[in-house]
Scaffold this active site. Sequence first.
Site, PDB file in Angstrom:
ATOM      1  N   ASP A   1      41.116  44.529  39.759  1.00 53.83           N
ATOM      2  CA  ASP A   1      42.580  45.114  39.615  1.00 53.83           C
ATOM      3  C   ASP A   1      42.467  46.487  40.297  1.00 53.83           C
ATOM      4  OD1 ASP A   1      44.093  43.426  38.057  1.00 53.83           O
ATOM      5  OD2 ASP A   1      42.418  43.851  36.644  1.00 53.83           O
TER       6      ASP A   1
ATOM      7  N   ASP B   1      47.893  37.126  33.722  1.00 57.60           N
ATOM      8  CA  ASP B   1      46.972  38.284  34.020  1.00 57.60           C
ATOM      9  C   ASP B   1      47.724  39.087  32.312  1.00 57.60           C
ATOM     10  OD1 ASP B   1      45.248  40.242  34.186  1.00 57.60           O
ATOM     11  OD2 ASP B   1      45.969  40.894  36.175  1.00 57.60           O
TER      12      ASP B   1
END
Length: 208
Positions: free
Chosen positions: A33, A170
């Site tokens: 990320d 996610d």
Amino acid sequence: MKISTSVLSVVNDNLEEIFLKLDKTSTDYIHLDVIDGVFAPDKTDFLKYKETLLKVSKPLDVHLMVNDVETYIENYKVLNPDIITFHLEVTNEVDKYIKKVKTFSKVGISIKPSTSVEELAPYLDKIDVVLVMCAEPGRGGQSFMDMTGKLKELNKLRNANHYHYQIEVDCGINRETIKKVELADIVAVGSYITGAIDYEEQIRNLIN
């Protein structure tokens, strides 16, 4: 369903050790990320771990939560990622970035909880992954937001039009919430795995 393990919740720990530990598990991807501190709060940068990341055998699933998409695509190219995903909300040059990523990687587009599937329509025949956020981009460990409607819509569109994208979700995935995303092909999972001592046990708990 494939597991993409995110290290966002342990980003301040010994990441070299964590990457090598994950590489020995059955996770399908290591999920990075990447956050610029502008598009989303906090800031992460994994390029300083380049040497370690190039050693791991697991494919890298890079999620760009950034405003300057072009620069970050170019920067993260050096990690030889399997997937690079950028956010629909940050650019009017979506086609340009799809083409740029496709020269070296699979390409994904991510949408925040407030962004509709309809806004993805012009790109669904061109991309490899649609990443549906089940929380706001940024910090790990947020509460799960149910996106079942979006997953059903994306699955319906894919079947009706013979598109080839995979659906990824996610944020907030654990042993209970994974039951609500059964239409997903890939689930990005963070603290449920990396917050435990035995990563492999947690991965098995998710897929069994």
